[in-house]
Write an enzyme that holds these catalytic residues in place. Structure first.
Site, PDB file in Angstrom:
ATOM      1  N   SER A  37      -1.590 -11.804  12.166  1.00 57.36           N
ATOM      2  CA  SER A  37      -1.130 -11.112  13.369  1.00 57.36           C
ATOM      3  C   SER A  37       0.044 -11.856  13.995  1.00 57.36           C
ATOM      4  O   SER A  37       0.322 -13.005  13.658  1.00 57.36           O
ATOM      5  CB  SER A  37      -2.271 -11.036  14.387  1.00 57.36           C
ATOM      6  N   LYS A  38       0.694 -11.164  14.894  1.00 56.39           N
ATOM      7  CA  LYS A  38       1.822 -11.743  15.614  1.00 56.39           C
ATOM      8  C   LYS A  38       1.431 -13.075  16.245  1.00 56.39           C
ATOM      9  O   LYS A  38       2.195 -14.029  16.245  1.00 56.39           O
ATOM     10  CB  LYS A  38       2.263 -10.733  16.677  1.00 56.39           C
ATOM     11  N   ARG A  39       0.223 -13.108  16.778  1.00 58.52           N
ATOM     12  CA  ARG A  39      -0.249 -14.328  17.425  1.00 58.52           C
ATOM     13  C   ARG A  39      -0.303 -15.522  16.484  1.00 58.52           C
ATOM     14  O   ARG A  39      -0.044 -16.653  16.864  1.00 58.52           O
ATOM     15  CB  ARG A  39      -1.649 -14.106  18.030  1.00 58.52           C
TER      16      ARG A  39
END
Length: 509
Positions: free
Chosen positions: A266-268
RNA sequence: GCCGCGUUGGUCAAGGGGUUAAGACGCCUCCCUUUCACGGAGGAGUCACGGGUUCGAUUCCCGUACGUGGUACCA
């Protein structure tokens, strides 16, 4: 059955940055389509009006352009099967949902969100933490199966908010052949009565994907593995709508996982681990936050694409570097790996390094120009190209041309004195005085001649090459780094070299 | 919980009944280079586990474990 023209589609919802997994789905779609001389269409799945994000669609277009994977049909360029934005196709969907209701494969449901919530709360047990709206539960809810016809007609006439749900068969096996996984089977009792048409009149993904794939004559549907569990809903819809003969072949692509285990990338994770996840910088219009993309990080699109292609696919040989054209001719779904792949940024960097290393100097210089502009440095394009050629083999990213070659654009301000001073003496000082003078007659000499002259002079003065070459390098660059010294001299030119010798000599005193 | 999918070195992976189980990234050593890098030569490191089937299983079958996905009027 294969006489139909191949048509594939990428159908993102425009809700934010384009994830590298999305780009890989685009890539595989594109490769498959081009290999079969087929069409690649971009369809925007914007059926969730609550998740509309301004700019996201333009951003997707731009990402595809950067990657060189442009669609043959899209909202932007149009095409014979438009509109390509599902929000603009809204009036289309209801009739198919109604058709299903009439045929007994779907029904109206009047349950409010609160009622659904309380049903789930009531039915929730430790053994069944997520109760479904399925063939047994629907008998206890407010829908056209439990209400009388008169009541239903009345509610409908009063415009009571309602959805249309598919009526899943109670006890059937649904089997289909997935192009990457082979035969896959689901039992209908395990899947709930998915909402097909929402209360706002928009279709859900489930209805829209089937209707649009049919209307757009899609022959092969590729999507991420996260869609596999809802495949039986789609299969049934194709059947219930009477379109079975036209159903595309399915291929569920493996997921791209985070490097340190536990889930989809994910982006995170990118933020946390320090690498990009999106194709290009994405600026969230609500918060103004910018998430870094591969493009801005300094990736070449060819490298990005090549890296993505190798994540889950290979041609069975040892080859790892492929041009887009090669990928088009060699790609095969049979060779797509079934398991998810953990993303390895180090390997991604290696791909970029390969492409930078082998890219021509002029293109590199052009790509590097923005960095120079940012630094306020002005330099002739062919000079920049020469520099790029000299340092590219040690760059993983375009902007590192600066890190490895800044001294080509500005005289060093500081020197690695620890490497010079302890062994500095009058003999060396004298040597450089003479060398500087000698240089005057050597302008425009190639690096090899410069080196020969330097060597000859060192021998004459009884100095070892090692004793003078390193100080010379440091005068020129400031430190123990950079391309071969005499390449630097040849590039810098004699005048600038002599300036730097004088400056260095002063500093080494 | 239930359902689906998956499992070859740290990572990407080839292979597939009998192999010294490829290759790449990363890591380490050495050579080249009196910088670094590139290049070259080596090295460490792997078939999740348990049962079958078989003369023989990493490969086929079944379990288990683990991972992962889904379980929304999101896609």
């Amino acid at each position: 059955m294969d006489h139909k023209k191949v048509r594939v589609r990428f159908a993102p919802s425009p809700t934010g940055g384009l994830h590298l997994g999305g780009v890989r789905t685009v890539l595989f779609n594109y490769l498959f389509a081009k290999q079969h001389k087929g069409d690649f269409v971009l369809r925007i799945e914007d059926t969730d009006q609550t998740r509309y994000v301004p700019g996201a669609e333009e951003y997707i277009n731009e990402c595809l352009r950067w990657c060189g994977l442009t669609p043959d049909e899209s909202p932007e360029v149009g095409g014979p099967f438009g509109p390509y934005r599902q929000s603009e196709r809204k009036p289309l969907y209801r009739q198919y949902a109604e058709q299903l209701v009439k045929a007994g494969h779907a029904y109206y449901a009047f349950d409010t969100p609160e009622e659904l919530e309380s049903m789930r709360e009531r039915l929730k047990t430790p053994e069944n933490p997520s109760p479904q709206y399925n063939h047994v539960v629907r008998a206890k809810m407010r829908n056209s199966l439990t209400l009388s016809d008169a009541e239903v007609q009345d509610l409908l006439a009063k415009n009571t908010p309602h959805v249309i749900r598919i009526s899943m068969p109670a006890n059937e096996d649904i089997t289909f052949t997935d192009l990457v996984r082979g035969e896959v089977t689901f039992h209908t009792s395990q899947v709930d009565d998915k909402v097909l048409l929402k209360a706002d009149g928009m279709p859900t993904y489930h209805l829209a994907v089937v209707v649009d794939d049919y209307l757009m004559k899609i022959t092969h549907a590729f999507r991420g593995e996260e869609w596999l569990p809802s495949a039986p809903v789609h299969l049934l819809l194709w059947k219930f709508l009477g379109w079975e003969a036209d159903m595309p072949q399915w291929a569920h692509l493996p997921l791209i996982l985070k490097p340190d285990g536990n889930g989809k990338l994910s982006k995170r994770d990118g933020d946390r681990l320090g690498f990009p996840v999106y194709a290009m910088n994405w600026r969230d219009p609500a918060s103004g936050d910018i998430t870094k993309g591969f493009r801005e990080r300094g990736f070449l699109p060819e490298a990005f694409i090549n890296m993505l292609a190798m994540l889950g696919w290979n041609d069975g040989t040892e080859q790892e570097i492929f041009s887009l054209e090669e990928l088009i001719s060699k790609f095969s779904l049979e060779r797509v790996h079934k398991a998810g792949a953990k993303f390895d940024f180090e390997k991604a960097k290696w791909f970029n390094h390969q492409y930078i290393h082998h890219k021509d100097n002029e293109s590199l210089a052009a790509l590097f120009q923005p960095v120079l502009d940012e630094k306020g440095v002005t330099a002739a394009p062919d000079y920049v190209a020469t520099v790029a050629g000299l340092v590219k083999e040690r760059c993983y990213f375009v902007n590192e041309i600066w890190d490895h070659g800044f001294f080509f654009f500005q005289s060093p301000d500081t020197y690695d004195e620890a490497a010079v001073k302890p062994k500095w003496n009058a003999d060396k000082d004298a040597f450089f005085q003479v060398w500087s003078a000698q240089l005057e007659s050597l302008s425009a000499a190639p690096a090899a001649d410069l080196e020969a002259a330097f060597k000859a002079l060192a021998a004459e003065k009884n100095l070892k090459m090692g004793d003078v070459q390193l100080p010379f390098r440091i005068m020129l660059t400031g430190g123990k780094f950079g391309p071969p010294v005499f390449d630097i001299v040849a590039t810098l030119g004699v005048a600038e070299t002599r300036n730097r010798i004088a400056k260095g000599l002063a500093a080494f005193q």
